[in-house]
Each structure stands twice: as C-alpha cells, then as structure tokens.
Design an enzyme around this catalytic site. Structure first.
Site, short mmCIF file in Angstrom:
data_model
loop_
_atom_site.label_atom_id
_atom_site.label_comp_id
_atom_site.label_asym_id
_atom_site.label_seq_id
_atom_site.Cartn_x
_atom_site.Cartn_y
_atom_site.Cartn_z
N LYS A 201 0.86 -1.11 0.16
CA LYS A 201 -0.15 0.01 0.09
C LYS A 201 0.94 1.17 0.00
O LYS A 201 1.42 1.63 0.98
CB LYS A 201 -0.84 -0.02 1.03
CG LYS A 201 -2.22 0.68 1.05
CD LYS A 201 -2.24 2.13 0.67
CE LYS A 201 -2.13 2.88 2.09
NZ LYS A 201 -1.87 4.36 1.76
N GLY A 253 6.11 4.97 8.96
CA GLY A 253 5.47 6.05 8.76
C GLY A 253 5.39 6.75 10.10
O GLY A 253 6.32 6.56 11.07
N SER A 254 4.22 7.41 10.53
CA SER A 254 4.30 8.10 11.78
C SER A 254 4.31 7.19 12.94
O SER A 254 3.63 5.98 12.88
CB SER A 254 2.91 9.01 11.62
OG SER A 254 1.89 8.37 11.41
N THR A 255 4.76 7.89 14.03
CA THR A 255 4.45 6.84 15.55
C THR A 255 3.17 6.76 15.73
O THR A 255 2.59 5.84 16.00
CB THR A 255 5.28 7.65 16.60
OG1 THR A 255 6.75 7.73 16.08
CG2 THR A 255 5.29 7.14 17.74
N GLU A 256 2.35 7.89 15.44
CA GLU A 256 1.04 7.75 15.78
C GLU A 256 0.10 6.57 15.12
O GLU A 256 -0.27 5.81 15.55
CB GLU A 256 0.06 9.01 15.35
CG GLU A 256 -1.11 9.04 15.54
CD GLU A 256 -1.80 10.01 14.57
OE1 GLU A 256 -1.14 10.92 13.97
OE2 GLU A 256 -3.15 10.38 14.64
N GLY A 258 1.83 3.99 13.54
CA GLY A 258 2.40 2.77 13.83
C GLY A 258 1.83 2.28 15.40
O GLY A 258 1.66 1.03 15.39
N GLU A 275 8.72 0.94 11.38
CA GLU A 275 9.86 1.86 11.41
C GLU A 275 9.08 3.33 11.37
O GLU A 275 8.46 3.71 10.51
CB GLU A 275 10.51 1.80 10.04
CG GLU A 275 12.08 2.24 10.29
CD GLU A 275 12.09 3.56 9.44
OE1 GLU A 275 11.92 4.71 9.99
OE2 GLU A 275 12.37 3.82 8.18
N CYS A 309 13.04 10.16 8.18
CA CYS A 309 13.08 9.68 9.54
C CYS A 309 14.18 9.90 10.29
O CYS A 309 14.21 10.03 11.56
CB CYS A 309 12.14 8.49 9.50
SG CYS A 309 13.31 7.31 8.36
N GLU A 406 8.95 15.60 16.28
CA GLU A 406 9.37 15.39 14.72
C GLU A 406 8.78 16.41 13.90
O GLU A 406 7.63 16.49 13.78
CB GLU A 406 9.08 14.03 14.32
CG GLU A 406 9.74 13.74 13.00
CD GLU A 406 9.61 12.36 12.41
OE1 GLU A 406 8.19 11.90 12.58
OE2 GLU A 406 10.47 11.93 12.07
P1 NAI Z 1 1.10 8.31 8.06
O1 NAI Z 1 1.82 7.58 9.19
O2 NAI Z 1 -0.36 8.78 8.20
O3 NAI Z 1 1.35 7.54 6.84
C1 NAI Z 1 2.18 6.70 6.43
C2 NAI Z 1 1.69 5.57 5.66
O4 NAI Z 1 0.54 4.97 6.46
C3 NAI Z 1 0.71 5.81 4.35
O5 NAI Z 1 0.58 5.04 3.39
C4 NAI Z 1 -0.76 5.92 4.86
O6 NAI Z 1 -1.75 5.88 3.89
C5 NAI Z 1 -0.77 4.84 5.92
N1 NAI Z 1 -1.90 5.04 6.77
C6 NAI Z 1 -2.48 6.22 7.33
N2 NAI Z 1 -3.18 5.70 8.27
C7 NAI Z 1 -3.39 4.42 8.61
C8 NAI Z 1 -3.88 3.52 9.36
N3 NAI Z 1 -4.80 3.75 10.13
N4 NAI Z 1 -3.62 2.23 9.18
C9 NAI Z 1 -2.98 1.68 8.30
N5 NAI Z 1 -2.13 2.57 7.29
C10 NAI Z 1 -2.40 3.76 7.44
O7 NAI Z 1 2.12 9.56 7.98
P2 NAI Z 1 1.58 11.05 7.36
O8 NAI Z 1 0.49 11.43 7.95
O9 NAI Z 1 1.77 11.05 5.93
O10 NAI Z 1 2.78 12.03 8.13
C11 NAI Z 1 2.72 12.40 9.33
C12 NAI Z 1 3.83 12.41 10.11
O11 NAI Z 1 4.37 11.19 10.21
C13 NAI Z 1 5.00 13.23 9.13
O12 NAI Z 1 4.81 14.61 9.74
C14 NAI Z 1 6.22 12.59 9.93
O13 NAI Z 1 6.45 13.34 11.10
C15 NAI Z 1 5.95 11.16 9.87
N6 NAI Z 1 6.35 10.41 9.00
C16 NAI Z 1 7.31 9.34 9.27
C17 NAI Z 1 7.92 8.76 8.09
C18 NAI Z 1 9.14 7.83 8.51
O14 NAI Z 1 9.82 7.54 7.44
N7 NAI Z 1 9.22 7.45 9.51
C19 NAI Z 1 7.51 8.90 7.01
C20 NAI Z 1 6.12 9.62 6.78
C21 NAI Z 1 5.58 10.41 7.83
MG MG Z 2 -1.35 10.35 8.70
#
Ligand code: NAI
Ligand code: MG
Length: 496
Positions: A201, A253-256, A258, A275, A309, A406
């Site tokens: 995804k 992705g985000s800690t939230e 995760g 991660e 990240c 972050e």
């Molecule tokens: P996010 O964690 O919402 O998105 C990452 C992925 O998870 C996307 O593919 C999204 O569609 C998917 N996703 C979102 N909600 C989900 C759920 N409930 N269940 C399963 N999958 C879900 O990150 P977002 O909102 O794009 O960015 C927010 C913050 O997260 C950023 O400002 C940054 O601080 C952090 N982040 C960290 C990353 C890393 O590499 N560790 C990468 C992207 C964002």
């Molecule tokens: Mg998000």
C-alpha cells in the site's frame, strides 16, 4: 589550535558573506516517458478497476498540477488482493526454487536500472524532491536493494545457519511518501527473496513510481499475485492491517499510526515490524573538522527537505565552538538553492503536501513563541506549490516542542553541551531512537558515544549514508525490526 584556526573561529562573519552564484536553469527533460492518465489497482498480475469505483488525483507538489488519477482501494479491493497473494503463495511462489526467485528479483533490479531516468523524473514530480536526489540516491539505491536481496534468495541457509528456513506467507506492507520507490524496494526485496507474497500500500501523495514498479513487475514476468499493489489512503492501509489472512505487517510512517497498527495486530497471528519517526541528535565536538561537519549537518537536515525519519534534526554543538558553527551554518544555508525540483542545480525542493507544510509551519511558530531565535534564508520561493525556506533555531530549550517533536521539514534546532556525558544525556532524552551522528577526530570517543547512544544507526563524521548491506531500524518509539542487510530477512522467515 593553530593561529589561523583561532582567527577563523573568532572572526564574526557578515550576515550573508557567502556568494550565491546564479546558474542558468538546467531542467531535466520530461518528454522521454509518458504517464497513464489513470492508474488502476495492480492485483493478480493485472491492472483492475477498483471495487470502490473511486479514483483520486495525485499532484506535483511543486506546481499543484495533477499528474494522474489513481485508484482508491477499499476493503473489498484489499480482500481481493490478499486472496490473490494467498493463492500465488500456496500454488506458485513457495514452490518456486530459491534460485528461480533470485532470477526474478534480479530482473526487477535490472529493469529499474533501465528505466532509471523516467523513474527519477516521476519521483521528483510526484514527491517534490530535487532531481539530483531521486537520480543519484533514491533510484540507484532501490535497484541496489533488489540486487542485494536477489543474492540472498538461494543462500538463506547461510543467513540462518543450522536452522530450517521457511517463508512467513502473505505480507502486508505500508509505506510513506518520503522515499516512495526506495521504501517499496526496502519492503518488497527481502520479502520476495524469502519466498513471501505481498500486498503493498503506497502513500496517497506519492503512488506513481509504485505503479510504474507494477509495470516493471509485469515486464519481469513475476508470477501473477506474487506482488499486488493497492493504492489509497489511511483507510486502505487500515483494511490491510485488519485482514485476517495477512501473516505479517511491515509499516514505515508516523509513530501515531504505528501505535494504532500495533494495537490492531495485538493478539492476532500477524508478525509486525515498525519503522517510525525520529528526532536524531547530530553531535559536534570541538575537535571535529568543522567544514566537513557543516556539510554533514546540512546534508543531515536539509537533504530531501528534511522529509527523512533519520534526519539530524537536533544539532548538539560543544559550547566552545558554538559561535563559528552557527556562523558557518548561516553562511552555508544562504547558498542552498531552493526551487524547481526538476532543475539539476536545486538543493532543496518542494514540501510533499499542504498538510505537511502546515505541520512544519505550526511547529516553527511554536519555536518562535517558546522563545528560540530563528534564522531563515531569504531565498525567494515559488508562488505555486508547497515551499519552506531552510531554517534553524538557536537558544533552543530541551523541553521546547522543536527539540522534542518530529518536524519532518528543513528545520534544525541547535542546542549545546559541555562534556561528552552531557551530550549523551541530552541526545538520549527523547522518546525516539532511530539514528545519531557524531563528529570528532577521536576514534575512541566515536566508539564510546556509539555504545551509549540509544539509536539504531550511528554515523561518525558523515551523515545520511545508506547501503543495502547495512541494517536500519529504531530503538524505543522509533519502532522495532530491521530493514537492510541479513537482519532485514529475519522478519520474513520462520525458523525451526
Ligand atoms: P502516516 O503514518 O499517516 O502515513 C504513512 C502510511 O500509512 C501511508 O501509506 C498512509 O496511507 C498509511 N496510513 C495512514 N493511516 C493508517 C492506518 N490507520 N492504518 C494503516 N495505514 C495507515 O504519515 P503522514 O500522515 O503522511 O505523516 C505524518 C507524520 O509522520 C509526518 O509529519 C512525519 O513526522 C511522520 N512520518 C514519518 C515517516 C518515516 O519515515 N518514519 C514517513 C512519513 C511520515
Ligand atoms: Mg497520517
């Protein structure tokens, strides 16, 4: 310290002593490939219309122009993809010999290399990152990951000596928007090498290179259903996490999110790797080679607009060298070229989305309100698209939000320390633990710091260097599990 160095360290520089050379624009061509106007879901080896009958527009964040329409998969679509992945796993992929699996993975790597130019341009147009990064970092590293894991496919008994190695089954993989194709490669390559099938995804703002990868996978003749790609937003990801027949979830992705995924997977058969975010310390001692350190600091936080990240977002400077470091930093960020990501001279491109820009703006305002001193380059920013000028703060308190949260943007918080112990204590004072940097001439100090820093990746006298042979992953709230290296195979195997 030589007299010259002393003078260099003590002479205050003018606010912007650096010379900004003007280069003629040097735009990367965009006429050597053609995007589809609409992309469907990639399920069972074919592009199929979504059950939801919904498509969304994906844009170029540097211009806000639409690049293509992309399908929004719903729970039914996810179910269809998981069923295809299960069928391919049981009937084909688990029975395919390891050396045959290797050949497919190798072929994908070669095709990525062949199409590298188009992939780099699309990565830049869909994500906002400078072409020199997508061309020189993202795409070559994505190919390198497939090459590296192709090599492991028929050597798993050497990766896990004296154990029986079996695949896990169907993996659900959810990736972010900061390194779209590279994160797909990090997830797909080890899973395929170990004999798993996949539902991937991609992130909603950057799906296009994953869909080009789907075309590459078709061209590589990978058996249908081994890799399925379901685009959509958070709800699509959540449906994949919730699906009963998924054996393993890998998320970046985000800690939230995760944490939410960890809660959803608790008590199920699903294996999980996460991660998540970071707030990496980059620690500069007074004996460090300063000009080299400045380049590393710049690379650590302004690289890819700080959408990293493991970005070195907290700079710890030994107090005795604060003045020259801040002066050199100010001069150096004044020379960063911000603008059209397709221009080969651009250093800092567009912010990935309006939502991310708003998050950066909000955290930067909190820094000003909490009393830190802000320095921002005075470069002119394009009027359309999402932009943020390279910024740093001095006088940052340990408890300020800009030192704790972050930001995921081109924003650096500068803090100070006196002794190595104080540096360690402050550096480790964060819920995160993904990466860290140490700058010093002393090898023994590097080793001592590396042992005591609570971070998964530690760079010494360099920053943001990646290699497929090297494991990557976090401590504490930065997640668990490793990607890359032989360690990156572990989440995709069952050992007995
Ligand atoms: P996010 O964690 O919402 O998105 C990452 C992925 O998870 C996307 O593919 C999204 O569609 C998917 N996703 C979102 N909600 C989900 C759920 N409930 N269940 C399963 N999958 C879900 O990150 P977002 O909102 O794009 O960015 C927010 C913050 O997260 C950023 O400002 C940054 O601080 C952090 N982040 C960290 C990353 C890393 O590499 N560790 C990468 C992207 C964002
Ligand atoms: Mg998000």
């Amino acid at each position: 310290m030589s007299e010259l160095e002393t003078r260099e360290r003590l002479t205050p520089g003018p606010a912007s002593s650096a010379i900004q050379w003007d280069y003629a624009p040097s735009l990367e061509a965009t006429d050597h490939f053609k995007l589809e106007s609409r992309y469907d879901l990639f399920i069972g080896g074919k592009f199929v219309a979504p059950h939801s009958k919904r498509w969304f527009q994906t844009i170029n964040p540097a211009t806000e122009e639409t690049l293509a329409e992309v399908a929004e998969g719903d729970a039914e679509d996810v179910d269809r993809a998981v069923r295809e992945a299960r069928r391919a796993y049981e009937k084909v992929w688990r029975k395919t010999s390891p050396s045959e699996r290797a050949k497919y993975i190798f072929r994908i790597a070669r095709l990525i290399q062949e199409k590298a130019r188009a992939l780099a341009v699309v990565e830049t147009m869909n994500g906002g990152k400078p072409i020199k990064e997508s061309r020189d970092v993202d795409i070559p590293l994505a190919a390198a990951h497939f090459f590296y894991y192709a090599g492991w496919a028929d050597k798993l008994e050497y990766a896990f000596p004296n154990r029986n190695v079996a695949p896990v089954g169907v993996a659900g993989q959810i990736i972010p928007w900061n390194f779209p194709l590279l994160m797909a490669a990090w997830k797909l390559a080890p899973a395929l090498a170990a004999g798993n099938t996949i539902v991937l995804k991609p992130a909603e703002t950057t799906p296009v290179t994953s869909l080009m990868l789907a075309q590459i996978i078709q061209e590589a003749d990978l058996p249908p259903g081994v890799v399925n790609i379901v685009t959509g937003a958070g709800a699509t990801g959540a449906a994949l996490v919730a699906h009963d027949d998924v054996d393993k979830i890998a998320f970046t992705g985000s800690t939230e999110v995760g944490k939410r995924i960890q809660r959803a997977a608790a008590g199920t058969k699903k294996k999980l790797t996460l991660e998540l975010g970071g707030k990496a310390p980059n620690i500069v001692f007074e004996d460090a080679p300063l000009d080299q350190a400045i380049e590393g600091i710049i690379n650590g936080i302004y690289f890819n607009q700080g959408h990293v990240c493991c970005a070195g977002s907290r700079l710890f400077v030994q107090e005795s060298i604060l003045e020259p470091v801040v002066r050199k930093l100010r001069d150096r960020i004044g020379t960063l070229r911000v603008g059209n990501p397709l221009d080969k001279n651009t250093d800092v491109g567009a912010i990935n989305s309006r939502a991310q820009l708003e998050k950066i703006q909000e955290l930067v305002s909190s820094g000003v309100e909490e009393g830190a001193e802000m320095y921002q380059t005075s470069c002119s920013l394009p009027t359309r698209g999402f932009w943020f000028a390279p910024t740093f703060f001095t006088g940052v308190g340990q408890s300020n939000r800009i030192a704790q949260e972050e930001i995921f943007g081109p924003v650096l918080s500068v803090l100070t320390f006196r002794t190595p112990e104080e540096a360690l204590e402050k550096a480790n004072n964060t819920p995160y633990g993904l990466s860290a940097g140490v700058w010093t001439e002393k090898g023994s100090r590097i080793l001592k710091m590396a042992q005591k820093l609570r971070a998964g990746v530690i760079w010494a006298n360099t920053y943001n260097k990646f290699d497929p042979t090297s494991p990557f992953g976090g401590f504490k709230e930065s997640g668990f599990g490793r990607e890359g290296g032989v360690q990156g195979l572990a989440p995709y195997v069952q050992l007995s």
